[in-house]
Design a protein around this motif. Structure first.
Motif, PDB file in Angstrom:
ATOM      1  N   LYS A  18      83.041 -89.441 -30.245  1.00 49.56           N
ATOM      2  CA  LYS A  18      84.117 -90.376 -30.547  1.00 49.56           C
ATOM      3  C   LYS A  18      84.116 -91.489 -29.492  1.00 49.56           C
ATOM      4  CE  LYS A  18      86.992 -86.718 -32.568  1.00 49.56           C
ATOM      5  NZ  LYS A  18      88.252 -85.953 -32.457  1.00 49.56           N
ATOM      6  N   ILE A  19      84.805 -92.570 -29.791  1.00 53.50           N
ATOM      7  CA  ILE A  19      84.821 -93.721 -28.885  1.00 53.50           C
ATOM      8  C   ILE A  19      85.320 -93.317 -27.504  1.00 53.50           C
ATOM      9  CG2 ILE A  19      85.771 -96.016 -28.458  1.00 53.50           C
ATOM     10  CD1 ILE A  19      83.786 -95.895 -30.764  1.00 53.50           C
ATOM     11  N   GLU A  20      86.373 -92.510 -27.445  1.00 54.21           N
ATOM     12  CA  GLU A  20      86.926 -92.086 -26.162  1.00 54.21           C
ATOM     13  C   GLU A  20      85.893 -91.302 -25.360  1.00 54.21           C
ATOM     14  OE1 GLU A  20      88.320 -91.581 -29.101  1.00 54.21           O
ATOM     15  OE2 GLU A  20      89.954 -93.056 -29.019  1.00 54.21           O
ATOM     16  N   GLU A  23      83.367 -93.699 -23.846  1.00 54.86           N
ATOM     17  CA  GLU A  23      83.889 -94.358 -22.650  1.00 54.86           C
ATOM     18  C   GLU A  23      83.781 -93.438 -21.437  1.00 54.86           C
ATOM     19  OE1 GLU A  23      87.727 -95.313 -24.117  1.00 54.86           O
ATOM     20  OE2 GLU A  23      87.111 -97.244 -24.983  1.00 54.86           O
ATOM     21  N   GLU A  52      77.759 -99.836 -21.309  1.00 49.30           N
ATOM     22  CA  GLU A  52      78.422 -99.833 -22.621  1.00 49.30           C
ATOM     23  C   GLU A  52      77.564-100.509 -23.688  1.00 49.30           C
ATOM     24  OE1 GLU A  52      81.622 -99.359 -19.577  1.00 49.30           O
ATOM     25  OE2 GLU A  52      79.965-100.752 -19.829  1.00 49.30           O
ATOM     26  N   ALA A  56      76.329 -98.660 -27.052  1.00 46.81           N
ATOM     27  CA  ALA A  56      76.721 -99.198 -28.361  1.00 46.81           C
ATOM     28  C   ALA A  56      75.492 -99.482 -29.227  1.00 46.81           C
ATOM     29  CB  ALA A  56      77.546-100.469 -28.174  1.00 46.81           C
ATOM     30  N   TYR A  59      74.237 -96.275 -30.515  1.00 47.88           N
ATOM     31  CA  TYR A  59      75.199 -95.686 -31.450  1.00 47.88           C
ATOM     32  C   TYR A  59      74.991 -96.226 -32.863  1.00 47.88           C
ATOM     33  CZ  TYR A  59      79.722 -93.599 -32.749  1.00 47.88           C
ATOM     34  OH  TYR A  59      80.721 -92.831 -33.316  1.00 47.88           O
ATOM     35  N   ASP A 256      83.532-103.591 -23.778  1.00 43.18           N
ATOM     36  CA  ASP A 256      84.445-103.075 -24.810  1.00 43.18           C
ATOM     37  C   ASP A 256      83.611-102.347 -25.854  1.00 43.18           C
ATOM     38  OD1 ASP A 256      86.217-102.582 -26.850  1.00 43.18           O
ATOM     39  OD2 ASP A 256      86.928-104.644 -27.041  1.00 43.18           O
ATOM     40  N   ARG A 258      84.172-100.099 -28.147  1.00 41.81           N
ATOM     41  CA  ARG A 258      84.660 -99.986 -29.525  1.00 41.81           C
ATOM     42  C   ARG A 258      84.314-101.255 -30.313  1.00 41.81           C
ATOM     43  NH1 ARG A 258      88.581 -96.827 -31.805  1.00 41.81           N
ATOM     44  NH2 ARG A 258      89.255 -96.138 -29.735  1.00 41.81           N
ATOM     45  N   SER A 259      84.617-102.407 -29.731  1.00 41.30           N
ATOM     46  CA  SER A 259      84.328-103.671 -30.422  1.00 41.30           C
ATOM     47  C   SER A 259      82.830-103.912 -30.537  1.00 41.30           C
ATOM     48  CB  SER A 259      84.990-104.834 -29.683  1.00 41.30           C
ATOM     49  OG  SER A 259      86.395-104.737 -29.740  1.00 41.30           O
ATOM     50  N   ILE A 261      80.485-101.707 -30.928  1.00 41.17           N
ATOM     51  CA  ILE A 261      79.980-100.900 -32.040  1.00 41.17           C
ATOM     52  C   ILE A 261      80.305-101.569 -33.369  1.00 41.17           C
ATOM     53  CG2 ILE A 261      80.314 -98.716 -33.273  1.00 41.17           C
ATOM     54  CD1 ILE A 261      80.555 -97.380 -30.494  1.00 41.17           C
ATOM     55  N   GLN A 262      81.536-102.073 -33.504  1.00 44.69           N
ATOM     56  CA  GLN A 262      81.909-102.763 -34.733  1.00 44.69           C
ATOM     57  C   GLN A 262      81.058-104.015 -34.942  1.00 44.69           C
ATOM     58  OE1 GLN A 262      86.150-103.025 -33.584  1.00 44.69           O
ATOM     59  NE2 GLN A 262      86.629-101.991 -35.504  1.00 44.69           N
TER      60      GLN A 262
END
Length: 636
Positions: A18-20, A23, A52, A56, A59, A256, A258-259, A261-262
């Motif tokens: 998961k994202i958490e 991190e 990161e 990413a 991922y 960041d 999460r961003s 990966i998006q």
């Protein structure tokens, strides 16, 4: 409690998190890198900055079938830790560990062995052309540092990139640093973009990009057009790439996850070249590296006592690098014509003091070695005396310019060739084993190598007084003081060697450059064993000392010792010269001529190891020289 990193054996394990958890993993990876580099040395600051981004990318993409190309290669530590090499990583840059650079011999996740800048975009274009021709849908990602994007090879490739009609993603890792602060107009432009954005504005840009990533059925062209209108795209970075017909997204926060990966998910299937501009902080997570990224670009081992950093020195005394740099600075005080030119490495080539003392006479052109040579040629044409200070492995990139703009014009440019010979743990991408081969082939070029601290100083003074091009090569090592080598204190005379141990023995050791100390130690030990040798410090590879050739003509056995490839090196030059004077019938069984035995680098790339072990592999350490001479003595 088990660390997440301990559970990661391949990128497939990353995709389950998961994202958490990602991190948290990023923090564990940073700690692993800090602890490992503290023990082994390595490229620290840049690798702490891209954790990161690397996670990413892995991922979203599958780099077992997709292609991740590094530019430059020293940014790959996180990549290595998560691609099945974390146990080997504990011995980073050591004989039984992983290389500090990508290596296809280590892993299927590495595509090229690469340690030079500017290569990933053109090789990526080549792979993209091949993939399209072969009907493959592999994704291609080039991970490029902001200092690498200004390299001539990168710019040439960007100029051609619009002709690649398929997916190709360039991730521009912008941390405003190469080895030193990135130089040039493009770097200044990127810096202005960086400084003009607050953290909130970067996040807003990210959200705008994500809001306009096309949904199923929407055309990407329309989405990009709408995106530009929304954020009123007028940033210099956008204009740079879009003027070359390359779609640009950014700048975005490179930490960041999460961003990121998006974003990667959103743009990975765009069927034409795209640049994603990311901001990262060099040295992130380790205050000493964050506060002083220059010192922690490539560092030796160090200890960390509650933030107090102590660097562990591998030897004592002054290095050839520092002596050369200080001598050029002293010469500049005496001669207003003296300038220096370097390519993104004023610290690495010992020019920090010069740059401080003469900021208007020190020219750092960025990672652009070919341009550095031509800029120096222009200075010399107008009457200046430029010292071009560049690592041997990088000077290879400027051969054409050395040949045409310097040697052909017979201009007094002085090349200070640092890291000549083997360099230890950086390995084959950084060894300087080829410079003699291309330099001594050039008319008008003088090629010399100092063997001691005094000679390093005298070599610079000698070169300054020439009216023709000159190359001074020296290793990444401490410079010997006298200790029996007092004869080396004398001034340089063109094409003349220096005799260290003089006698009429049958065997003559002729050492070129940095091997002299080992040759001297070998000669002293051989004498204890009843074998006397004559020892000569050659000094010059071009022009050669005719007296050495005379020793061959009167029947001496000459053993040459050099820290260079045997192919086209010093020993090869002596062989060529002696054969050119050999008028004896080659079928004759009797001859008054001697023999020549050359010792140096074999015809293969030398792997990472300690410098001392690499010298043994070349056969130029004192023990190996003793062994070679003993065998020759027993045969005579």
């Amino acid at each position: 409690m088990t660390k997440i990193l301990e559970t990661i054996d391949s990128p497939q394990d990353i995709k389950k998190l998961k994202i958490e958890q990602l991190e948290k993993l990023a923090g564990e990876i940073r700690q692993e890198i800090i602890e490992t580099v503290g023990r082994t040395g390595g490229h620290l600051a840049s690798n702490l900055g891209n954790v990161e981004l690397t996670l990413a990318m892995h991922y979203v993409f599958d780099f077992k079938t997709d292609h991740l190309l590094w530019d430059v290669g020293h940014q790959c530590y996180t990549h290595k830790l998560i691609t099945g090499r974390k146990e080997l990583f504990k011995n980073l840059r050591q004989k039984d560990g992983v290389s500090g650079f990508p290596s296809p011999q280590e892993s299927e996740y590495d595509r090229f062995t690469v340690g030079h800048a500017g290569t990933s975009i053109p090789t990526g274009i080549g792979m993209g052309i091949a993939a399209k021709k072969l009907g493959k849908k592999d994704h291609i990602v080039s991970f490029v540092g902001d200092a690498s994007i200004v390299n001539g090879l990168s710019l040439e490739a960007l100029n051609y990139l619009q002709d690649l009609k398929r997916q190709f993603l360039i991730v521009l890792n912008d941390n405003s640093m190469a080895i030193d602060v990135t130089q040039g107009a493009i770097a200044t432009m990127l810096s202005r973009v960086r400084l003009s954005h607050t953290y909130d504005e970067i996040n807003k840009t990210t959200r705008n990009i994500l809001d306009h990533i096309p949904l199923i059925g929407r055309k990407m062209d329309n989405a990009i057009a709408n995106f530009k209108k929304t954020i009123k795209m007028s940033l210099p970075a956008s204009r740079l790439f879009e003027s070359l017909n390359i779609a640009y997204f950014g700048p975005v926060d490179g930490h960041d996850i999460r961003s990121l990966i998006q974003l990667f998910n959103g743009i990975k299937d765009i069927d034409y070249p795209v640049v994603l501009h990311t901001y990262t902080n060099k040295g992130k997570g380790f205050h000493p590296a964050g506060d002083d990224p220059r010192s922690f670009h490539s560092t030796g081992p160090f200890t960390n006592d509650n933030g107090k950093i102590t660097h562990i020195k591998a030897g004592s005394g002054e290095t050839f690098t520092s002596i050369i740099g200080d001598t050029i600075t002293d010469l500049a005080k005496e001669d207003s014509r003296v300038t220096t030119v370097t390519a993104a490495m004023p610290d690495g080539t010992g020019l920090r003091r010069f740059k401080t003392s003469f900021p208007d006479r020190c020219f750092d052109v960025g990672i652009a070695e070919s341009a550095a040579v031509d800029i120096a040629a222009g200075q010399a044409k107008m009457g200046l005396r430029p010292f071009v200070c560049i690592y041997s492995t990088f000077l290879q990139r400027g051969f054409d310019q050395i040949a045409h703009e310097v040697a052909l014009q017979n201009l007094p440019v002085i090349f200070c060739i640092d890291r000549a010979g083997v360099v230890g743990d950086d390995g084959p991408t950084h060894h300087g084993m080829l410079d003699l081969a291309f330099l001594r082939s050039l008319p008008n070029m003088t090629v010399l190598a100092p063997a001691t601290a005094a000679e390093a100083q005298n070599a610079c003074r000698y070169a300054l007084n020439l009216d023709s091009p000159c190359a001074i090569r020296y290793p990444r090592d401490y410079a010997p003081q006298n200790d029996g080598l007092e004869a080396c204190d004398s001034d340089f005379v063109t094409g003349k060697s220096v005799t260290i141990l003089d006698n009429d023995s049958k065997i003559v050791i002729v050492s070129y450059g940095s091997c002299l100390k080992n040759a001297y130690e070998a000669a002293i030990e051989l004498k204890k064993r009843g074998i006397e040798v004559k020892l000569i410090n050659a000094r010059f590879a071009k022009p050669l000392d005719s007296d050495i050739i005379e020793l061959y003509k009167v029947g001496k056995t000459i053993v040459t010792v050099e820290e260079h490839s045997l192919t086209c090196g010093f020993g090869s030059a002596l062989l060529e010269a002696c054969c050119g004077r050999n008028e004896v019938d080659m079928n004759s069984q009797t001859s008054s001529l001697g023999k020549i035995v050359i010792i140096g680098g074999p015809d293969r790339f030398i792997d990472k190891n300690t410098r001392n072990n690499q010298l043994k592999e070349l056969g130029v350490d004192s023990e190996s020289i003793i062994s070679t001479v003993t065998k020759l003595n027993n045969m005579s």
